[in-house]
Scaffold this active site. Structure first.
Site, PDB file in Angstrom:
ATOM      1  N   LYS A  86       7.406  23.094  82.444  1.00  0.00           N
ATOM      2  CA  LYS A  86       8.831  22.928  82.170  1.00  0.00           C
ATOM      3  C   LYS A  86       9.531  22.668  83.494  1.00  0.00           C
ATOM      4  CE  LYS A  86      11.063  25.581  79.233  1.00  0.00           C
ATOM      5  NZ  LYS A  86      11.558  26.890  78.750  1.00  0.00           N
TER       6      LYS A  86
HETATM    7  C1  E4P Z   1      13.738  27.425  76.283  1.00  0.00           C
HETATM    8  O1  E4P Z   1      13.222  26.417  76.710  1.00  0.00           O
HETATM    9  C2  E4P Z   1      14.982  27.961  76.881  1.00  0.00           C
HETATM   10  O2  E4P Z   1      14.653  28.386  78.160  1.00  0.00           O
HETATM   11  C3  E4P Z   1      15.558  29.080  76.065  1.00  0.00           C
HETATM   12  O3  E4P Z   1      15.428  28.811  74.695  1.00  0.00           O
HETATM   13  C4  E4P Z   1      16.989  29.413  76.417  1.00  0.00           C
HETATM   14  O4  E4P Z   1      17.487  30.317  75.458  1.00  0.00           O
HETATM   15  P1  E4P Z   1      18.772  31.219  75.703  1.00  0.00           P
HETATM   16  O5  E4P Z   1      19.967  30.316  75.760  1.00  0.00           O
HETATM   17  O6  E4P Z   1      18.819  32.140  74.523  1.00  0.00           O
HETATM   18  O7  E4P Z   1      18.550  31.945  76.990  1.00  0.00           O
END
Ligand code: E4P
Length: 230
Positions: A86
Protein backbone atom coordinates in the site's frame (compact mmCIF):
# COMPACT_ATOMS: atom_id res chain seq x y z
CA UNK A 1 -17.44 -7.79 -4.89
CA UNK A 2 -14.44 -8.79 -2.83
CA UNK A 3 -14.71 -8.53 0.96
CA UNK A 4 -11.43 -7.76 2.68
CA UNK A 5 -10.88 -7.27 6.40
CA UNK A 6 -9.23 -4.15 7.74
CA UNK A 7 -7.54 -5.38 10.90
CA UNK A 8 -4.24 -6.80 12.15
CA UNK A 9 -5.81 -8.59 15.10
CA UNK A 10 -4.96 -12.28 14.77
CA UNK A 11 -8.00 -13.62 16.65
CA UNK A 12 -10.37 -11.44 14.62
CA UNK A 13 -8.71 -12.46 11.35
CA UNK A 14 -9.03 -16.15 12.32
CA UNK A 15 -12.72 -15.68 13.09
CA UNK A 16 -13.47 -13.74 9.90
CA UNK A 17 -11.76 -16.16 7.53
CA UNK A 18 -13.51 -19.12 9.19
CA UNK A 19 -17.01 -17.67 8.83
CA UNK A 20 -16.92 -15.25 5.87
CA UNK A 21 -15.76 -15.36 2.23
CA UNK A 22 -12.72 -13.13 2.81
CA UNK A 23 -10.36 -12.29 -0.05
CA UNK A 24 -7.62 -10.77 2.06
CA UNK A 25 -6.43 -8.48 4.82
CA UNK A 26 -5.55 -4.79 4.71
CA UNK A 27 -3.50 -2.97 7.27
CA UNK A 28 -2.14 0.53 7.71
CA UNK A 29 0.27 1.99 10.29
CA UNK A 30 -2.64 2.92 12.59
CA UNK A 31 -4.09 -0.59 12.47
CA UNK A 32 -0.65 -2.19 13.04
CA UNK A 33 0.18 0.11 15.95
CA UNK A 34 -3.06 -0.89 17.75
CA UNK A 35 -1.61 -4.40 18.25
CA UNK A 36 1.42 -3.08 20.22
CA UNK A 37 3.69 -5.88 19.06
CA UNK A 38 6.69 -6.55 16.85
CA UNK A 39 5.76 -5.61 13.27
CA UNK A 40 7.61 -8.39 11.44
CA UNK A 41 6.41 -11.08 13.86
CA UNK A 42 2.86 -9.79 13.45
CA UNK A 43 2.82 -9.80 9.64
CA UNK A 44 4.38 -13.28 9.63
CA UNK A 45 1.59 -14.53 11.92
CA UNK A 46 -1.09 -12.90 9.75
CA UNK A 47 0.44 -14.51 6.65
CA UNK A 48 0.41 -17.91 8.37
CA UNK A 49 -3.28 -17.48 9.23
CA UNK A 50 -4.52 -16.24 5.85
CA UNK A 51 -2.28 -18.41 3.65
CA UNK A 52 -0.89 -17.68 0.20
CA UNK A 53 -4.21 -17.56 -1.61
CA UNK A 54 -5.54 -14.45 0.11
CA UNK A 55 -4.18 -10.97 -0.53
CA UNK A 56 -2.19 -9.25 2.19
CA UNK A 57 -2.06 -5.45 1.82
CA UNK A 58 0.66 -3.82 3.92
CA UNK A 59 1.32 -0.08 3.89
CA UNK A 60 4.83 1.26 3.35
CA UNK A 61 6.09 3.98 5.68
CA UNK A 62 9.02 5.44 3.73
CA UNK A 63 8.93 9.12 2.75
CA UNK A 64 10.80 8.82 -0.55
CA UNK A 65 10.25 6.56 -3.54
CA UNK A 66 13.64 4.97 -2.91
CA UNK A 67 12.77 4.16 0.71
CA UNK A 68 9.39 2.76 -0.37
CA UNK A 69 11.04 0.54 -2.98
CA UNK A 70 13.51 -0.78 -0.45
CA UNK A 71 10.68 -1.54 2.00
CA UNK A 72 8.58 -3.22 -0.72
CA UNK A 73 11.44 -5.55 -1.66
CA UNK A 74 12.13 -6.43 1.97
CA UNK A 75 8.45 -7.10 2.66
CA UNK A 76 8.10 -9.31 -0.41
CA UNK A 77 10.92 -11.47 0.97
CA UNK A 78 8.96 -11.86 4.21
CA UNK A 79 5.45 -12.30 2.77
CA UNK A 80 5.74 -13.61 -0.78
CA UNK A 81 3.61 -13.19 -3.89
CA UNK A 82 0.32 -12.41 -2.15
CA UNK A 83 1.80 -9.13 -0.87
CA UNK A 84 0.13 -5.91 -2.03
CA UNK A 85 2.19 -2.91 -1.04
CA UNK A 86 0.00 0.00 0.00
CA UNK A 87 1.46 3.29 -1.13
CA UNK A 88 -0.07 6.65 -0.16
CA UNK A 89 -0.76 8.69 -3.30
CA UNK A 90 1.60 11.65 -3.91
CA UNK A 91 4.64 12.43 -6.05
CA UNK A 92 6.95 10.03 -4.22
CA UNK A 93 4.21 7.42 -4.08
CA UNK A 94 3.54 7.63 -7.82
CA UNK A 95 7.24 7.40 -8.61
CA UNK A 96 7.52 4.29 -6.43
CA UNK A 97 4.34 2.86 -7.97
CA UNK A 98 5.67 3.18 -11.54
CA UNK A 99 8.99 1.58 -10.66
CA UNK A 100 7.55 -1.21 -8.51
CA UNK A 101 4.89 -1.97 -11.13
CA UNK A 102 7.65 -2.49 -13.71
CA UNK A 103 9.31 -4.89 -11.28
CA UNK A 104 6.13 -6.96 -10.96
CA UNK A 105 4.90 -5.83 -7.54
CA UNK A 106 1.20 -5.76 -6.65
CA UNK A 107 0.30 -2.23 -5.58
CA UNK A 108 -2.63 -0.65 -3.75
CA UNK A 109 -2.58 3.14 -3.92
CA UNK A 110 -4.09 4.39 -0.70
CA UNK A 111 -5.31 7.62 0.95
CA UNK A 112 -7.31 8.37 -2.19
CA UNK A 113 -9.84 11.20 -1.83
CA UNK A 114 -10.38 12.36 -5.43
CA UNK A 115 -11.18 10.83 -8.78
CA UNK A 116 -8.05 12.28 -10.38
CA UNK A 117 -5.78 10.84 -7.68
CA UNK A 118 -7.31 7.46 -8.51
CA UNK A 119 -6.91 7.85 -12.27
CA UNK A 120 -3.29 8.96 -11.87
CA UNK A 121 -2.56 5.96 -9.61
CA UNK A 122 -4.13 3.62 -12.16
CA UNK A 123 -2.06 5.09 -14.97
CA UNK A 124 1.07 4.63 -12.80
CA UNK A 125 0.31 0.91 -12.52
CA UNK A 126 -1.65 0.43 -9.30
CA UNK A 127 -3.67 -2.81 -9.09
CA UNK A 128 -6.09 -1.27 -6.60
CA UNK A 129 -6.92 2.26 -5.51
CA UNK A 130 -8.36 2.77 -2.03
CA UNK A 131 -10.72 5.75 -1.69
CA UNK A 132 -11.75 6.58 1.91
CA UNK A 133 -15.54 6.66 1.94
CA UNK A 134 -16.36 7.61 5.53
CA UNK A 135 -13.60 10.20 5.79
CA UNK A 136 -15.08 11.86 2.67
CA UNK A 137 -18.58 11.71 4.17
CA UNK A 138 -17.20 13.32 7.33
CA UNK A 139 -16.27 16.44 5.40
CA UNK A 140 -19.68 16.62 3.70
CA UNK A 141 -18.26 15.15 0.52
CA UNK A 142 -19.99 12.12 -1.00
CA UNK A 143 -17.71 9.09 -0.60
CA UNK A 144 -19.99 6.70 -2.49
CA UNK A 145 -20.25 9.09 -5.44
CA UNK A 146 -16.45 9.43 -5.59
CA UNK A 147 -16.12 5.61 -5.68
CA UNK A 148 -18.80 5.35 -8.35
CA UNK A 149 -17.11 7.91 -10.57
CA UNK A 150 -13.73 6.20 -10.17
CA UNK A 151 -15.25 2.82 -11.12
CA UNK A 152 -16.94 4.40 -14.17
CA UNK A 153 -13.70 6.09 -15.28
CA UNK A 154 -11.76 2.83 -15.05
CA UNK A 155 -14.43 1.08 -17.08
CA UNK A 156 -14.60 3.88 -19.68
CA UNK A 157 -10.82 3.81 -20.20
CA UNK A 158 -10.60 0.03 -20.11
CA UNK A 159 -8.25 0.08 -17.11
CA UNK A 160 -7.68 -3.10 -15.14
CA UNK A 161 -7.18 -1.24 -11.84
CA UNK A 162 -9.85 -2.10 -9.27
CA UNK A 163 -11.51 0.12 -6.71
CA UNK A 164 -10.97 -1.11 -3.16
CA UNK A 165 -13.25 1.17 -1.16
CA UNK A 166 -12.04 1.74 2.40
CA UNK A 167 -12.97 3.63 5.56
CA UNK A 168 -16.50 2.61 6.54
CA UNK A 169 -18.66 3.31 9.54
CA UNK A 170 -21.97 1.80 8.40
CA UNK A 171 -23.33 -1.22 6.54
CA UNK A 172 -25.33 1.19 4.37
CA UNK A 173 -22.12 2.80 3.06
CA UNK A 174 -20.81 -0.65 2.13
CA UNK A 175 -24.04 -1.61 0.37
CA UNK A 176 -24.02 1.60 -1.67
CA UNK A 177 -20.50 0.80 -2.86
CA UNK A 178 -21.76 -2.48 -4.29
CA UNK A 179 -24.50 -0.53 -6.12
CA UNK A 180 -22.07 1.89 -7.80
CA UNK A 181 -19.63 -0.73 -9.10
CA UNK A 182 -16.97 -0.86 -6.38
CA UNK A 183 -14.85 -3.97 -6.99
CA UNK A 184 -13.85 -4.55 -3.37
CA UNK A 185 -14.41 -3.21 0.13
CA UNK A 186 -12.20 -3.42 3.17
CA UNK A 187 -14.12 -3.31 6.43
CA UNK A 188 -13.39 -3.92 10.09
CA UNK A 189 -14.79 -7.15 11.60
CA UNK A 190 -17.65 -5.30 13.32
CA UNK A 191 -18.90 -3.80 10.04
CA UNK A 192 -18.45 -7.20 8.36
CA UNK A 193 -20.73 -8.84 10.94
CA UNK A 194 -23.29 -6.05 10.58
CA UNK A 195 -23.58 -6.83 6.85
CA UNK A 196 -25.39 -10.10 7.55
CA UNK A 197 -27.31 -9.07 10.66
CA UNK A 198 -31.07 -8.53 10.47
CA UNK A 199 -33.51 -8.98 13.38
CA UNK A 200 -36.13 -10.53 11.06
CA UNK A 201 -33.59 -13.21 10.10
CA UNK A 202 -33.12 -14.03 13.79
CA UNK A 203 -36.90 -14.15 14.35
CA UNK A 204 -37.35 -16.38 11.27
CA UNK A 205 -34.71 -18.85 12.47
CA UNK A 206 -36.26 -18.92 15.97
CA UNK A 207 -39.73 -19.54 14.47
CA UNK A 208 -38.45 -22.41 12.28
CA UNK A 209 -36.86 -24.01 15.33
CA UNK A 210 -39.98 -23.61 17.48
CA UNK A 211 -42.25 -25.10 14.78
CA UNK A 212 -39.90 -28.06 14.25
CA UNK A 213 -39.63 -28.75 17.98
CA UNK A 214 -43.42 -28.52 18.43
CA UNK A 215 -43.70 -31.71 16.33
CA UNK A 216 -40.29 -33.47 16.52
CA UNK A 217 -38.97 -32.30 19.87
CA UNK A 218 -35.17 -32.15 20.04
CA UNK A 219 -34.69 -34.75 17.28
CA UNK A 220 -32.42 -33.56 14.50
CA UNK A 221 -32.45 -34.49 10.81
CA UNK A 222 -29.41 -36.71 11.48
CA UNK A 223 -31.22 -38.52 14.34
CA UNK A 224 -34.00 -39.36 11.89
CA UNK A 225 -31.67 -40.47 9.10
CA UNK A 226 -29.85 -42.78 11.54
CA UNK A 227 -33.16 -44.22 12.85
CA UNK A 228 -34.12 -45.25 9.29
CA UNK A 229 -30.72 -46.82 8.68
CA UNK A 230 -31.10 -49.13 11.71
C1 E4P B 1 -7.65 1.08 4.39
O1 E4P B 1 -6.99 0.98 3.38
C2 E4P B 1 -7.68 2.34 5.16
O2 E4P B 1 -6.41 2.51 5.69
C3 E4P B 1 -8.72 2.31 6.24
O3 E4P B 1 -9.88 1.66 5.79
C4 E4P B 1 -9.05 3.67 6.81
O4 E4P B 1 -10.17 3.55 7.65
P1 E4P B 1 -10.56 4.63 8.74
O5 E4P B 1 -10.98 5.88 8.03
O6 E4P B 1 -11.68 4.02 9.51
O7 E4P B 1 -9.34 4.85 9.58
Amino acid sequence: MLYIIDTANIEKIKHCIEYYPIAGVTTNPTIISKEHTDFIDLIRKIEDVIGNDRMFHIQLTGDTAEQMMEEAKALRNVIGDNLYVKIPVGEEGLKATMKLHKEGFHITETAIFTQQQALMAAMAGADFVAPYVNRLDNIVSDGVNVVGEIASMFQRYGLKTKVLAASFKTAEQVHKISMVGGHAVTVNPEILESLIYHPLTMYAIDDFKADWESVYGKKTIMDMVKEKEQ
